[in-house]
Motif scaffolding. Structure first.
Motif, PDB file in Angstrom:
ATOM      1  N   VAL A  85      -0.472   5.409   5.115  1.00 54.27           N
ATOM      2  CA  VAL A  85      -1.293   4.588   5.462  1.00 54.27           C
ATOM      3  C   VAL A  85      -1.265   3.341   5.648  1.00 54.27           C
TER       4      VAL A  85
ATOM      5  N   ALA B  52     -17.055  -1.744   0.609  1.00 48.51           N
ATOM      6  CA  ALA B  52     -15.948  -1.640  -0.862  1.00 48.51           C
ATOM      7  C   ALA B  52     -14.515  -0.950  -0.942  1.00 48.51           C
ATOM      8  N   ASP B  53     -15.025   0.619  -0.479  1.00 44.41           N
ATOM      9  CA  ASP B  53     -14.455   1.431  -0.707  1.00 44.41           C
ATOM     10  C   ASP B  53     -13.518   1.183  -0.090  1.00 44.41           C
ATOM     11  N   ARG B  54     -13.257   0.502   1.388  1.00 44.66           N
ATOM     12  CA  ARG B  54     -12.076   0.657   2.883  1.00 44.66           C
ATOM     13  C   ARG B  54     -11.307  -0.610   2.128  1.00 44.66           C
ATOM     14  N   CYS B  55     -11.762  -1.606   1.203  1.00 50.10           N
ATOM     15  CA  CYS B  55     -10.207  -2.298   0.449  1.00 50.10           C
ATOM     16  C   CYS B  55      -9.251  -1.255  -0.044  1.00 50.10           C
ATOM     17  N   VAL B  56      -7.429  -1.631  -0.054  1.00 47.18           N
ATOM     18  CA  VAL B  56      -7.252  -1.366  -0.760  1.00 47.18           C
ATOM     19  C   VAL B  56      -6.524  -2.447  -2.078  1.00 47.18           C
TER      20      VAL B  56
ATOM     21  N   THR C 235       0.847  -1.179   0.291  1.00 49.52           N
ATOM     22  CA  THR C 235       0.202  -0.076   0.597  1.00 49.52           C
ATOM     23  C   THR C 235       0.851   1.372  -0.181  1.00 49.52           C
TER      24      THR C 235
ATOM     25  N   LEU D 200      -5.846   7.170   6.543  1.00 45.65           N
ATOM     26  CA  LEU D 200      -6.096   7.726   4.923  1.00 45.65           C
ATOM     27  C   LEU D 200      -7.286   6.528   4.517  1.00 45.65           C
ATOM     28  N   ASN D 201      -8.225   5.646   5.528  1.00 46.63           N
ATOM     29  CA  ASN D 201      -8.575   4.563   5.311  1.00 46.63           C
ATOM     30  C   ASN D 201      -9.458   4.258   6.856  1.00 46.63           C
TER      31      ASN D 201
ATOM     32  N   ALA E 258       2.092   1.953  -3.631  1.00 43.99           N
ATOM     33  CA  ALA E 258       0.547   2.277  -4.304  1.00 43.99           C
ATOM     34  C   ALA E 258       0.513   3.795  -3.599  1.00 43.99           C
ATOM     35  N   ILE E 259       0.927   4.560  -3.043  1.00 42.61           N
ATOM     36  CA  ILE E 259       0.778   5.979  -2.512  1.00 42.61           C
ATOM     37  C   ILE E 259       1.339   6.798  -2.346  1.00 42.61           C
TER      38      ILE E 259
ATOM     39  N   ARG F 251     -17.415  -1.337  -5.973  1.00 40.54           N
ATOM     40  CA  ARG F 251     -17.161  -0.017  -6.058  1.00 40.54           C
ATOM     41  C   ARG F 251     -17.506   0.984  -6.962  1.00 40.54           C
ATOM     42  N   ASP F 252     -17.338   1.030  -8.527  1.00 40.83           N
ATOM     43  CA  ASP F 252     -18.181   1.531  -9.339  1.00 40.83           C
ATOM     44  C   ASP F 252     -19.680   0.921  -9.177  1.00 40.83           C
TER      45      ASP F 252
END
Lengths: 388, 602
Positions: free
Chosen positions: B99, B183-187, B51, B147-148, B54-55, B210-211
């Motif tokens: 993160v 679903a938003d919580r998934c990294v 993660t 951040l999550n 990724a950030i 999410r989508d």
């Protein structure tokens, strides 16, 4: 006084007819590497004798393409970038970006975070003015002022370091709030620093502002006609030095400025001396504002809103312009989002753009070469925000 | 201009008498407590989720395998990678620290580092030892600064009072809004994918939630798991146990998000989204047992165009998902929807057909190109303690099967369950419902060898059992099913368990005989494990096959020592649904490969 008959006369469209082959004129570059230049920019001077006939600003030496870079970064990834747009006073970028994102994403910032943000912005303003005072005095040959203000600024950097974890690029104000609360004992140490700054400023006043040399050179130099202030988009101390009490903190209060007691500082002479004095008094006002903030801010409370997962944070379509009063004038961020995870467009409005690009070219005419540096510094230009 | 302006500057002379303000030795200057200096990483705590990589907006972080540290390797819950940071790119924004999912990545307040080789500034914190590794000060993520979101969105469930007198499904399912938030919580680190036995593309289908693109999500589900509706409700979710979010918060509700996808797409659309099978190949395959493993293999093979016939001893398909799992956890309708989908791929099925009885193994071998054995674990094991042969001592699997078949069971007023696994919880809670229906009160005691911290059952099962007033006693070893003079079962006698395994790790429980209890019960139900019913193989085949501690020996792909016979599901691995699905896939792939080999060989 130079012989005015030597000067070129403007043509029908206002442009000067300068015939370099006449031998009356000389091209002279001030910058981009010149101790009297405000950072990495250049002024292409055409001089006649020792007076400037025409000055053209050249920028681009510091272009890093921040606005474009941000279009390929997620909203959180833009946060470490923005502070780099202005080195001496980076926090306004962090604040304006965060505020713009918060507005479009519908985030509510905790009350305490607003106070800490205002505190940081005032600390940054003090730093910026201290740097300016050193530069302004230095441009007229007074090196010692710069030494003193650098020391005072360093003390404030210590406060920045203990509060934010960094001295120059603080990366502390992020969308949703601020990273952390004040450290233990911060208020007392800040008070010591403020007293040291006041003492330094008193010395600066005696040696710089009550100095025949400085007065002789600064008074009457770089007169800005109040009538052109709005036409040129002039803001901040340059406008206030011309007697126009423009101050975003007062005109359109943001953060907690509506809960603080202050009046915009103004002067009427509109010359280099007046602008320097406006900044000196504005600095003292910031010292007072910091005391007010530390005394009135809530003791307890959250400093960060709950963010959605920043790794796939999408912000609905929208646009906004967020502004604040930085040490040089109105600083603004224009942010456009398109519903994706990236900003569609970020436009940074730094006051240096109008002051150094347009206003300087107007003011520089008829100025003695030796006063060019002092004039430029009096506009308080930070080139990176011209070339974001 | 006045005389004052000439004299005033001379006040600067007073500075001659001041002490210098500069620091004499700046190298000794220690940075502040929060200073964002050089990185530290607790590599034992780090799970290599990436993660931080990724950030990082500079691309300064690369996830790389670590050499020379024994404890760090690719294993469940750990990618085996660790972040390497390039200080030529790092801007010390500390988003990586903010993160970090485990809190392993921090910063020291060290800011001086001199090196003649510029490549040295690309280093793996924690692995490449540095003098600041044990610095206490430096930037750590402040308390509460996230951040999550660390907390899971609660799943709507029936209250114990609402659910205890019926077999109505307990879990309600997420709303659209709840699912999006979860679903938003998934990294999207994907550590779960490696853990899932059938390697479902978890971050991808969570992204579909999410989508709001549920059809895409459903396609992803059925590409890797034809029992997605079933798994959406009862999967043992090994994925969640390794979820990166579980280290400093709740794991993502992966199972519930899977369920949410299957609930959002109208069932009529499933078939079109999954797509048509390939044209017929003429190859024939027989599958024995219509549980998740057999039906998964059937699904895969039928989609390849082979002719698949399933032989099922019971009247319905689903195996243990139907006959073992109570309806309040998994409604029969859910199973049937997945089964019907599999059958719609052209799979043939014979119900009530017991191989070895109604049709012989030899015949299957002769008529098919391949035979798959997915016979599960249908026989309950016995404790074999004194009295366990009494008519009121039952096996949990038998009782659960009878409940599924709709038999009218007269529950006893009190009963004792032996076992601490999911099956034990299932039978205890099922009997509790029957008691509540028949007597209006519950009197079920559950005794397990393990202490509460080491129960084999899902923690949720235990929590819900306690809510349903099941009396759970841990560390109790069964000694005797006590029978009175009139040959009535009156309860179970247990001793306190001191330890379950001996020094060599073998099963050899030791007891404190002084701590003896009698748990009253008109019934005792044994739920201590199951075994396969391999009688269908016949003596000759049983002799020929290789065995491994009572289970049929198979290779990694599920192939037995006989070239025409494959085996999958609980009878080789498990027991759990998703492992059965995984082995079903493997067997199908192995059969495909064998067919291809036979063709090129011929």
């Amino acid at each position: 006084m130079a012989d005015r008959s030597q000067y070129p006369s403007p043509g029908p469209d206002g442009t000067l007819d300068i015939d370099l082959s006449s031998g009356k004129y000389l091209k002279l570059w001030q910058g981009p590497n010149h101790p009297g230049i405000t950072g990495n920019m250049a002024v292409e001077l055409t001089v006649c004798g020792d007076e400037v006939v025409e000055g053209k600003t050249h920028v681009g030496y510091l272009h890093r393409g921040f606005e474009k870079l941000m279009e390929r970064r997620t909203f959180i990834q833009c946060f470490p970038i923005v502070c780099r747009i202005c080195v001496p006073e980076p926090d306004f970028n962090e604040y304006c970006y965060a505020a713009a994102v918060e507005e479009l994403a519908g985030l509510e910032v905790p009350e305490k975070a607003k106070w800490i943000r205002a505190l940081i912005l005032e600390m940054g303003r003090i730093n910026s003015y201290l740097m300016y005072l050193g530069g302004q005095a230095g441009a007229f040959g007074q090196g010692v002022i710069g030494q003193w203000t650098t020391y005072a600024r360093d003390l404030m950097l210590d406060r920045f370091e203990e509060l934010t974890g960094a001295r120059i690029y603080h990366m502390f104000i992020l969308p949703g709030g601020v990273r952390d609360d004040l450290p233990e004992g911060f208020q007392e140490r800040m008070e010591d620093t403020l007293q040291e700054i006041e003492s330094t400023l008193s010395d600066v006043y005696d040696t710089m502002f009550r100095n025949a040399v400085f007065k002789k050179r600064a008074v009457g130099l770089g007169y800005v006609d109040p009538a052109v202030i709005d036409r040129y988009g002039v803001t901040g101390p340059v406008a206030r030095g011309a007697g126009i009490a423009k101050d975003v903190r007062k005109d359109q209060p943001y953060l907690v400025y509506d809960q603080l007691d202050f009046e915009p500082v103004t002067a009427n002479e509109s010359d280099v001396y007046a602008r320097a004095d406006v900044r000196r008094r504005d600095l003292l006002m910031s010292v007072d504002l910091i005391r007010q903030i530390l005394a009135r801010m809530p003791r307890k409370g959250e400093v960060m809103a709950t963010l959605p997962n920043v790794l796939h944070w999408k912000i609905p379509r929208g646009e906004t312009y967020v502004r604040g009063e930085c040490s040089r004038g109105e600083y603004g961020y224009y942010l456009v989002t398109d519903g994706s995870g990236y900003p569609r467009r970020v436009n940074v409005r730094g006051p240096s753009y109008t002051h150094a690009m347009a206003l300087l070219e107007k003011l520089i005419v008829n100025v003695n070469i030796s006063d060019v540096a002092g004039l430029m510094v009096s506009l308080h230009t930070y080139p990176p925000e011209i070339e974001r | 201009m006045s005389v004052r302006d000439l004299l005033s500057p001379f006040t600067a002379w007073k500075h001659l008498f001041r002490e210098p303000v500069s620091i004499k030795d700046p190298l000794d200057r220690e940075a502040s407590e929060r200073y964002r200096g050089f990185h530290k990483n607790d590599i034992e705590k780090c799970i290599g989720c990436g993660t931080c990589e990724a950030i990082c907006q500079n691309g300064a972080i690369d996830m790389l395998p670590v050499e020379g540290v024994d404890t760090i390797k690719t294993q469940p819950g750990d990618s085996g990678l660790r972040p390497r940071i390039d200080y030529g790119r790092c801007c010390w924004c500390a988003l990586c620290v903010d993160v970090c999912m485990t809190g392993s990545l921090t910063m020291s307040n060290e800011y001086k580092w001199v090196e003649s080789d510029p490549d040295k500034f690309r280093f793996t914190p924690g692995v490449d030892k540095k003098h600041w590794d044990d610095y206490k000060d430096g930037y750590h993520r402040p308390d509460g600064h996230r951040l999550n979101a660390p907390e899971r969105i609660e799943m709507p469930e029936l209250e114990p009072r609402e659910r205890i007198d019926s077999f109505i499904e307990i879990v309600g399912g997420y709303s659209l809004e709840q699912a999006k938030l979860e679903a938003d919580r998934c990294v999207t680190c994907g550590i779960c994918v490696a853990t899932c036995p059938t390697h479902m593309p978890i971050p991808d289908y969570i992204a579909a939630v999410r989508d709001g693109d549920y059809e895409r999500g459903l396609k992803l589900l059925y590409e890797s798991n034809p029992f997605s509706q079933v798994c959406g409700k009862v999967c043992t979710r090994k994925c969640e146990s390794t979820c990166a979010a579980s280290h400093e918060g709740d794991p993502i509700a992966i199972r519930w998000l899977k369920r949410h996808i299957t609930e959002q797409v109208p069932y009529e659309k499933y078939r079109d989204i999954i797509g048509e099978p390939l044209p017929p190949t003429g190859k024939k395959i027989a599958i024995i047992g219509a549980g998740p493993a057999g039906m998964t293999a059937a699904f895969d093979l039928a989609r390849k165009g082979h002719t698949v016939t399933v032989y099922e001893a019971q009247s319905h398909a689903g195996g243990m998902t139907r006959y073992g799992i109570p309806e309040y956890r998994l409604p029969y309708e859910t199973i049937q929807r997945d089964i019907d989908l599999i059958l719609s791929m052209g799979v043939g099925i014979h119900y009530n057909t017991r191989v070895g009885h109604d049709i012989s193994m030899e015949k299957l071998q002769a008529e098919n190109d391949a035979v798959v054995l997915t016979i599960g674990l249908s026989l309950g094991r016995s404790t074999r303690i004194p009295g366990s042969d009494h008519e009121n001592v039952f096996k949990a699997v038998d009782l659960l099967r009878r409940i599924t078949e709709g038999e009218d069971i007269q529950a006893p007023e009190n009963l004792v369950v032996i076992g601490g696994g999911n099956v034990a919880m299932d039978i205890a809670r099922s009997m509790a419902r029957l008691q509540q229906q028949q007597y209006g009160e519950i009197n079920v005691t559950l005794t397990a060898l393990e202490d509460k911290a080491h129960f084999l059952a899902d923690p949720v099962e235990i929590k819900e059992s306690i809510e349903e007033e099941i009396n759970i006693l841990d560390s109790r070893g069964p000694q005797e099913c006590v029978i009175d003079d009139q040959n009535n079962l009156i309860g179970l006698r247990t001793w306190k368990v001191l330890s379950i395994f001996d020094d060599q790790g073998r099963f050899a429980p030791s007891y404190d005989q002084d701590d003896e209890q009698l748990h009253p019960g008109a019934w005792v139900v044994e739920a201590i494990g199951q075994m396969s019913d391999v009688s269908l193989l016949g003596e000759e085949l049983t002799e020929k096959l290789e065995w491994n501690r009572g289970r049929i020996q198979v290779d990694d792909a599920g192939h037995t020592s006989e070239p025409w016979l494959w085996a999958a599901g609980d009878c080789v691995k498990g027991p759990d649904v998703v492992s059965a699905v995984a082995t079903g896939h493997k067997v199908a792939a192995s059969i495909e490969a064998a067919f291809a080999q036979r063709e090129t060989g011929a």
